[in-house]
Design an enzyme around this catalytic site. Structure first.
Site, PDB file in Angstrom:
ATOM      1  N   ASN A 234      18.725 -51.169  27.765  1.00 26.58           N
ATOM      2  CA  ASN A 234      20.164 -51.381  27.876  1.00 26.58           C
ATOM      3  C   ASN A 234      20.891 -50.734  26.708  1.00 26.58           C
ATOM      4  O   ASN A 234      20.309 -50.496  25.651  1.00 26.58           O
ATOM      5  CB  ASN A 234      20.504 -52.869  27.942  1.00 26.58           C
ATOM      6  CG  ASN A 234      20.176 -53.636  26.666  1.00 26.58           C
ATOM      7  OD1 ASN A 234      19.239 -54.421  26.636  1.00 26.58           O
ATOM      8  ND2 ASN A 234      20.927 -53.435  25.587  1.00 26.58           N
TER       9      ASN A 234
ATOM     10  N   LYS B  99      24.233 -54.716  27.259  1.00 28.17           N
ATOM     11  CA  LYS B  99      24.265 -56.025  26.606  1.00 28.17           C
ATOM     12  C   LYS B  99      25.488 -56.061  25.713  1.00 28.17           C
ATOM     13  O   LYS B  99      25.627 -55.241  24.792  1.00 28.17           O
ATOM     14  CB  LYS B  99      23.006 -56.299  25.788  1.00 28.17           C
ATOM     15  CG  LYS B  99      23.051 -57.668  25.118  1.00 28.17           C
ATOM     16  CD  LYS B  99      21.718 -58.070  24.536  1.00 28.17           C
ATOM     17  CE  LYS B  99      21.497 -57.512  23.157  1.00 28.17           C
ATOM     18  NZ  LYS B  99      20.339 -58.162  22.488  1.00 28.17           N
TER      19      LYS B  99
ATOM     20  N   LYS C  18      27.963 -58.075  23.116  1.00 27.96           N
ATOM     21  CA  LYS C  18      28.040 -59.160  22.151  1.00 27.96           C
ATOM     22  C   LYS C  18      29.321 -59.963  22.361  1.00 27.96           C
ATOM     23  O   LYS C  18      30.413 -59.391  22.523  1.00 27.96           O
ATOM     24  CB  LYS C  18      28.004 -58.614  20.723  1.00 27.96           C
ATOM     25  CG  LYS C  18      26.662 -58.012  20.322  1.00 27.96           C
ATOM     26  CD  LYS C  18      25.607 -59.089  20.178  1.00 27.96           C
ATOM     27  CE  LYS C  18      24.297 -58.521  19.662  1.00 27.96           C
ATOM     28  NZ  LYS C  18      23.283 -59.560  19.440  1.00 27.96           N
TER      29      LYS C  18
ATOM     30  N   ASP D 173      25.395 -61.605  24.988  1.00 27.08           N
ATOM     31  CA  ASP D 173      24.611 -62.243  23.932  1.00 27.08           C
ATOM     32  C   ASP D 173      25.566 -62.938  22.977  1.00 27.08           C
ATOM     33  O   ASP D 173      26.384 -62.295  22.316  1.00 27.08           O
ATOM     34  CB  ASP D 173      23.778 -61.197  23.199  1.00 27.08           C
ATOM     35  CG  ASP D 173      22.908 -61.789  22.104  1.00 27.08           C
ATOM     36  OD1 ASP D 173      22.831 -63.026  22.003  1.00 27.08           O
ATOM     37  OD2 ASP D 173      22.288 -61.008  21.359  1.00 27.08           O
TER      38      ASP D 173
ATOM     39  N   ASP E  24      16.735 -66.448  22.954  1.00 23.79           N
ATOM     40  CA  ASP E  24      16.424 -65.423  21.958  1.00 23.79           C
ATOM     41  C   ASP E  24      16.212 -66.060  20.596  1.00 23.79           C
ATOM     42  O   ASP E  24      15.076 -66.202  20.135  1.00 23.79           O
ATOM     43  CB  ASP E  24      17.542 -64.384  21.893  1.00 23.79           C
ATOM     44  CG  ASP E  24      17.264 -63.291  20.860  1.00 23.79           C
ATOM     45  OD1 ASP E  24      16.152 -63.265  20.292  1.00 23.79           O
ATOM     46  OD2 ASP E  24      18.144 -62.450  20.617  1.00 23.79           O
TER      47      ASP E  24
ATOM     48  N   LYS F 114      10.857 -60.480  20.401  1.00 24.49           N
ATOM     49  CA  LYS F 114      10.802 -59.398  19.420  1.00 24.49           C
ATOM     50  C   LYS F 114       9.470 -59.489  18.695  1.00 24.49           C
ATOM     51  O   LYS F 114       9.087 -60.557  18.234  1.00 24.49           O
ATOM     52  CB  LYS F 114      11.965 -59.529  18.436  1.00 24.49           C
ATOM     53  CG  LYS F 114      13.321 -59.531  19.125  1.00 24.49           C
ATOM     54  CD  LYS F 114      14.437 -59.979  18.210  1.00 24.49           C
ATOM     55  CE  LYS F 114      15.752 -60.066  18.958  1.00 24.49           C
ATOM     56  NZ  LYS F 114      16.854 -60.599  18.130  1.00 24.49           N
TER      57      LYS F 114
END
Length: 335
Positions: free
Chosen positions: A73, A97, A99, A130, A181, A205
């Site tokens: 993305n 994505k 923010k 996000d 996340d 991650k």
């Protein structure tokens, strides 16, 4: 075993995660290059997992891939709608994505930003947001309803609230799929998310979990859809993220690995950037690293020593204070 460690530092093209610049460590070991770049608000014990990830990459390399390109993305920071439109348009991806929930901004700012991204990418693109845990439960429910309308339908919302328990509460009150996340920082966290049925998918991650192999093991154990994401790394760290995504048995979502686009200057001559919404899996190594600021070296010297105390590895290291140039002999780069 010995590691040569170099510091990179670069301004960001847009403010991201409260940062205007990014820096980290690049480790050169017998297996190649790895990155260790924990954010500065993390303590030494937690940051040591990031160091283990860098050591793994620099010694063991990466697992055998099952795919050679990774869908990604474009990441749109918390900027105004005009800039958001341009970033999305230039992002060379069909998933964005965005923010949201930036401190000091309003829900209207978020709605306008998401609407601009939809306009830039067209009706068939996928949009995810996000919030980095920035909302309360009630604010998340209200915001996601409005943003979902502005997006013409969200693919998912990432970490709308911080606590896992609250994440589960939000998930029960909204129709938008929820991704965890920040709730997945340590190896035990994904299992807590699954236990509470707090998310539809998890964003993973490899650095915070201690490396690609550990992240693959955890992903296999939790049995939930995984989105592989960047920790705002240089191309050296992104190479590890690509290895993680390339080795997963299934990859149902575009990955958040195109964040080198946010760097004003990457660590390699040919950065790992998307082409037609995908990044090809390939090896990279630093091209040139300018000599870091002496104060930054002092800070990393203290932090590295503190992290190293938590890492069980029979090795020594040299933290270099001058520039790295691959054409020069290694001995010329020592203090």
């Amino acid at each position: 075993m010995h590691f040569d460690i170099f510091i990179y530092s670069t301004p960001l093209t847009s403010r991201f995660r409260g940062l205007n610049s990014r820096n980290g460590l690049l480790l050169r070991g017998p297996g190649g290059w790895g990155e260790t770049s924990p954010f500065w608000d993390y303590d030494a014990e937690y940051s040591s997992a990031w160091l283990r990830a860098g050591i793994e990459a620099a010694t063991e390399g990466f697992p055998t891939p099952v795919r050679n390109s990774i869908p990604v993305n474009v990441t749109v920071p918390a900027v105004g709608p005009e800039q958001a439109f341009e970033i999305a348009r230039r992002g060379n991806a069909r998933t964005a994505k965005v923010k949201v929930a930036e401190p000091g901004q309003s829900l209207a700012d978020d709605v306008n930003r998401v609407a601009a991204v939809r306009q830039a990418l067209g009706p068939d693109a996928k949009i995810r947001v996000d919030a980095n845990g920035g909302w309360s439960i009630d604010d998340a429910v209200t915001a996601l309803s409005a943003i979902n309308r502005a997006a013409g339908g969200l693919e998912y919302a990432e970490q709308p609230v911080m606590d896992v328990e609250d994440l589960a509460r939000v998930r029960r009150r909204v129709s938008v799929p929820i991704a965890a996340d920040e709730s997945i920082r340590r190896a035990s966290d994904p299992f807590r998310v699954k236990e509470l049925d707090a998310a539809d998918l998890v964003v993973v991650k490899n650095q915070p979990l201690g490396g690609v192999r550990r992240a693959l093991d955890i992903a296999g154990q939790i049995g939930m859809p995984v989105v592989v994401s960047s920790a705002l790394e240089s191309s050296i760290g992104i190479r590890a993220g690509l290895a993680f995504a390339a080795a997963l048995p299934e990859l149902p979502y575009a990955c958040g690995l195109a964040t080198v686009q946010l760097f004003s200057r990457d660590t390699v001559a040919q950065p790992l950037l998307p082409d037609n919404g995908k990044i090809t899996v390939r090896d990279v190594e630093p091209d040139y690293l300018p000599a870091p600021d002496p104060q930054l070296v002092d800070q990393w010297e203290q932090r590295l020593a503190a992290m190293w105390e938590y890492v069980d590895v029979d090795a020594s290291y040299t933290l270099h204070r001058d520039s790295y140039q691959p054409a020069k002999d290694l001995e010329d780069t020592h203090d």
